[in-house]
Scaffold this active site. Structure first.
Site, PDB file in Angstrom:
ATOM      1  N   SER A   1      -6.522   1.235  -5.045  1.00  0.00           N
ATOM      2  CA  SER A   1      -6.814   1.919  -6.288  1.00  0.00           C
ATOM      3  C   SER A   1      -6.240   3.337  -6.389  1.00  0.00           C
ATOM      4  CB  SER A   1      -8.328   1.992  -6.492  1.00  0.00           C
ATOM      5  OG  SER A   1      -8.916   2.803  -5.497  1.00  0.00           O
TER       6      SER A   1
ATOM      7  N   LYS B   1      -7.458  12.472  -6.527  1.00  0.00           N
ATOM      8  CA  LYS B   1      -7.879  11.242  -7.206  1.00  0.00           C
ATOM      9  C   LYS B   1      -9.080  11.541  -8.103  1.00  0.00           C
ATOM     10  CE  LYS B   1      -9.034   6.421  -5.999  1.00  0.00           C
ATOM     11  NZ  LYS B   1      -9.256   5.482  -4.875  1.00  0.00           N
TER      12      LYS B   1
ATOM     13  N   SER C   1      -7.656   1.060  -0.406  1.00  0.00           N
ATOM     14  CA  SER C   1      -7.223   1.831  -1.583  1.00  0.00           C
ATOM     15  C   SER C   1      -6.382   3.068  -1.307  1.00  0.00           C
ATOM     16  CB  SER C   1      -8.442   2.241  -2.409  1.00  0.00           C
ATOM     17  OG  SER C   1      -8.846   1.182  -3.232  1.00  0.00           O
TER      18      SER C   1
END
Lengths: 101, 467
Positions: free
Chosen positions: B152, B77, B176
């Site tokens: 996210s 990420k 997330s």
């Protein structure tokens, strides 16, 4: 409903330059979100301690151990990289705009 | 080389079915072709991946013993720092920021021979539940390109689901990792607060953030978790997980709690039915099912939406247009701040900074932030009480399946409700997994399994029934 001046005041505290349209939108958004928080008013928290660390109570020893207040030198290359990241610099100094006129 | 788990990849490398380089090139190629439609990656790091793969191949040809993660391709990420790669956080303010050092979890993975394929998309600064708040582009759900992958960590979950990597790292502040894992039909683990070092994770809400794995199986999640966890002198909130006997348990003696407050009005009926079937499945295998109550559940989301933006507003004060990142100005110091931050942050990030600044400002601190931290204690006591009776708690991960693009973006509150089943877990610091339990049509459904502190391996062991 929070007013326009409130939004401008918060934006200034947060150092956010907002456009006129943003100020209007946040006035509406923040008001509805703050209304949503009102449900907390009915919770009785007298004699309740706040939780600042989520799992602290599982440990016997304290977790908020401070490190020594001592500068630890880093290799030159690390410092070079950090300086290189600054948008405005002169040799190994980071430039900052004047605070006073 | 399609759909390989970590375990299968390791076996393939040892048996010389493929080399690490062949595998890496296979994935890089696949990303080039398929990611044009999915948009999971912000940066693809061909050169780094290839050089890391070659190192692993050297070890293999020298008949050296290799760690299980060696040569296994991973996606990271883009809010986790990898030295010399851009770390954009999907924000214009960090668009050209290059990480000067490795996050601790990355350092550990590199030492184990991981092959880093690239950096994945997210909602800007991890603030969102759909990746629609990325400043660059939204990621598509591989199961239905008209729908969001969740967020996210949507890029990481989509990359794993589309088999553009073997596994990925995400971060979880209010769901997330788990919510996108649920929307994309993969396994996602949010570890106990403190189990994984946050050093090198771009700070969002520091008392809630945790890095964790997104994988194809629960077994893979155990491997990655065990590799990245542990106390780190560079993160004072990290802790050494106590050594627990969590893998030797019998399903016949295990007790699963079902919180009645988590099966609410407005929930997707099909999702509810599938979660109940998953509960039935473990019951038939011998587990005891018990209804429990977490009475302060309804306050978890408002508490979360006070604490999270408050911490975020303080953390994001560092983006000042002076030390690094976007810098815009014409006149004095104040205008550097106002303009760099005004132009650099997106809509949702600004909204949360505003909310947090308001909640922490003079006159409101007691009513909002302090009150929320006290209600947080009550929520924690609910879980403590429940865990005296049960070993794990089962809930849906999300009240609905992946939604369409644009469906929730205009109304911040409806987007916030996506976190309703996940955010309370961050408030109390517990570990939780989202495990895929099937499909509603073509859309995956996830089951959330919440455990006691540091019992990641136990809840992942339970997850193996499903994934």
């Amino acid at each position: 409903m929070i007013n326009k001046q409130d939004v401008q005041h918060i934006a200034k505290l947060a150092r956010l330059g907002l456009k006129e349209t943003e100020i209007k939108k946040f006035q509406k958004d923040l008001s509805s979100i703050l209304d949503y928080f009102n449900s907390l008013k009915k919770v009785d928290v007298s004699n309740v301690e706040p939780s600042f660390h989520p799992v602290e109570h599982y440990f016997k020893e304290r977790l908020d151990i401070m490190r020594q207040d001592r500068a630890e030198s880093q290799p030159e290359q690390v410092a070079d990289k950090l300086i290189a990241a600054a948008p405005d610099k002169k040799k190994r100094h980071i430039k900052v705009k004047a605070v006073f006129k | 080389m399609n759909n390989l788990t970590i375990v299968q990849t390791h076996k393939g490398l040892l048996e010389k079915k493929f080399s690490a380089l062949e595998l890496t090139k296979f994935f890089l190629n696949k990303i080039k072709k398929r990611d044009k439609k999915i948009f999971a990656f912000i940066t693809v790091t061909d050169d780094l991946a290839i050089s890391q793969a070659k190192e692993v191949d050297k070890l293999i040809s020298a008949e050296k013993k290799i760690p299980i993660l060696a040569g296994v391709p991973v996606a990271v990420k883009d809010n986790i720092l990898v030295k010399e790669l851009k770390a954009t956080c999907a924000s214009k303010i960090l668009e050209n920021y290059v990480a000067p050092y490795d996050a601790t979890c990355i350092k550990k993975l590199k030492e184990l021979g991981a092959v880093i394929l690239g950096k994945t998309n997210l909602d800007e600064f991890a603030m969102g539940s759909s990746t629609e708040h990325s400043a660059f582009f939204p990621t598509k759900n591989p199961h239905d390109l008209t729908r969001v992958p969740g967020g996210s960590s949507g890029g990481s979950a989509a990359a794993v689901a589309a088999d553009l990597c073997c596994y990925a790292l995400g971060s979880d502040t209010g769901g997330s990792i788990r919510q996108p894992a649920s929307f994309c039909g993969v396994v996602g683990l949010k570890p106990t607060y403190g189990a994984v070092s946050r050093y090198g994770l771009i700070a969002f809400a520091s008392s809630l953030d945790q890095i964790g794995p997104i994988t194809k199986t629960a077994e893979d999640a155990q491997i990655v978790f065990n590799a990245i966890s542990g106390k780190d002198p560079l993160d004072s909130t990290s802790v050494e997980s106590p050594k627990l006997q969590t893998t030797n348990y019998k399903l016949q003696t295990i007790k699963i709690g079902i919180p009645k407050e988590y099966f609410v009005e407005g929930m997707d009926k099909e999702v509810e039915k599938m979660v109940k079937e998953a509960i039935k499945k473990i019951e038939e295998m011998g587990a005891k099912i018990e209804e429990i109550s977490l009475p302060h559940t309804e306050y978890a989301l408002p508490v979360y939406y006070i604490i999270m933006p408050s911490e975020a507003s303080a953390n994001l004060a560092r983006y000042d247009g002076i030390k690094y990142g976007l810098s815009k100005s014409n006149r004095d110091l104040l205008s550097v701040y106002l303009k760099s931050r005004g132009d650099g942050f997106g809509d949702e990030v600004k909204r949360r900074i505003m909310l947090g600044t308001y909640a922490l400002s003079a006159g409101y601190y007691d009513a909002y932030y302090l009150k929320a931290q006290k209600v947080r204690t009550l929520i924690r006591q609910d879980f403590d009480k429940a865990f005296k009776k049960v070993d794990a708690i089962f809930t849906p991960t999300s009240p609905f399946t992946a939604f369409k693009f644009g469906e929730k973006i205009k109304d911040p509150l409806s987007m916030y409700l996506s976190d309703i089943f996940t955010a309370s877990v961050n408030l109390v610091g517990l570990p939780a997994v989202s495990a895929p339990i099937g499909f509603k049509g073509k859309l995956p459904v996830g089951l959330q399994i919440i455990g006691k502190p540091f019992e990641e391996n136990k809840i992942l062991e339970i997850s193996k029934i499903y994934a």
